[in-house]
Scaffold this motif. Sequence first.
Motif, short mmCIF file in Angstrom:
data_model
loop_
_atom_site.label_atom_id
_atom_site.label_comp_id
_atom_site.label_asym_id
_atom_site.label_seq_id
_atom_site.Cartn_x
_atom_site.Cartn_y
_atom_site.Cartn_z
N THR A 6 34.73 107.83 73.13
CA THR A 6 33.66 106.87 72.91
C THR A 6 32.33 107.58 72.70
O THR A 6 32.19 108.77 73.02
CB THR A 6 33.53 105.92 74.12
OG1 THR A 6 33.04 106.66 75.24
CG2 THR A 6 34.85 105.26 74.47
N PRO A 7 31.32 106.87 72.20
CA PRO A 7 29.99 107.47 72.06
C PRO A 7 29.43 107.99 73.38
O PRO A 7 28.67 108.96 73.39
CB PRO A 7 29.13 106.33 71.50
CG PRO A 7 30.10 105.43 70.82
CD PRO A 7 31.36 105.51 71.62
N SER A 8 29.83 107.37 74.50
CA SER A 8 29.33 107.83 75.80
C SER A 8 30.22 108.92 76.42
O SER A 8 29.98 109.36 77.53
CB SER A 8 29.20 106.65 76.76
OG SER A 8 30.45 106.00 76.92
N GLY A 9 31.28 109.35 75.68
CA GLY A 9 32.09 110.48 76.13
C GLY A 9 33.36 110.12 76.87
O GLY A 9 34.10 111.01 77.29
N GLU A 10 33.69 108.83 77.02
CA GLU A 10 34.91 108.43 77.71
C GLU A 10 36.12 108.67 76.80
O GLU A 10 36.10 108.31 75.62
CB GLU A 10 34.84 106.95 78.09
CG GLU A 10 36.07 106.44 78.81
CD GLU A 10 36.00 104.95 79.11
OE1 GLU A 10 37.00 104.42 79.63
OE2 GLU A 10 34.96 104.30 78.83
N GLU A 62 32.90 99.94 73.69
CA GLU A 62 31.59 99.86 73.03
C GLU A 62 31.72 100.11 71.53
O GLU A 62 32.69 100.70 71.07
CB GLU A 62 30.62 100.87 73.65
CG GLU A 62 31.09 102.32 73.53
CD GLU A 62 30.21 103.30 74.30
OE1 GLU A 62 28.99 103.31 74.07
OE2 GLU A 62 30.76 104.06 75.12
N TYR A 89 32.67 107.18 67.17
CA TYR A 89 33.71 107.75 68.02
C TYR A 89 34.22 109.06 67.42
O TYR A 89 34.02 109.34 66.23
CB TYR A 89 34.90 106.80 68.13
CG TYR A 89 34.72 105.66 69.10
CD1 TYR A 89 35.59 105.50 70.17
CD2 TYR A 89 33.71 104.71 68.94
CE1 TYR A 89 35.46 104.44 71.07
CE2 TYR A 89 33.57 103.65 69.82
CZ TYR A 89 34.45 103.53 70.88
OH TYR A 89 34.31 102.48 71.76
#
Length: 190
Positions: A109-113, A139, A143
């Motif tokens: 994900t963009p937040s690193g997940e 989200e 990616y």
Amino acid sequence: MSNQTPPMDPNTSEATQPQLDRAVAQGDAYGEALRYMTEEVAKDGGKQRVGDYLIGYAVEDAEGMYDFSNGELTWQNPHEENLHLEIVVCDASDGRFIPAVSVSATLITPSGEELGPHEQVLVWHPMIYHYARNWTVPEDGDYTLRVHVEPPTFMRHDEINGRRFTQAADVEFTGVTVKRGAEPVEPPQS
């Protein structure tokens, strides 16, 4: 993705130039369907060559599909899923779809997940065979997609050209645009 001349060796007991020309024509037709899917239908798509493989992806809204469950074909609409990820695996020399490979995908994900890896299963589609599944992602945004392909175990004709697809392949796509959505559709009533 058109090939001007078949890159495989026609000097074998199994492959003649006319046969290889027909394989390229099949690959060109599949390549046009792949281009249409990744450039005109999908929200995002792309492809990369890795060894003997050409691996591509398409991102769409989660969608309903038929699945066999307890020996019966049943319609499955997306529930919480909000993304449909399609992966194609082609012969890099002629562009034809490669069946019977094991495909898994991981999304970051963009937040690193890190989501996955998840198996992508073979999907029959009216236009183009591919490996796919619906996903639930947290989200929208850009990616990273990692695809892993295990080589097929099918038998191969041709003592020279048949010695391909023996290695696993890994590819990474960055900047994969994801916009979550779902397309629940009811199948026609019989």
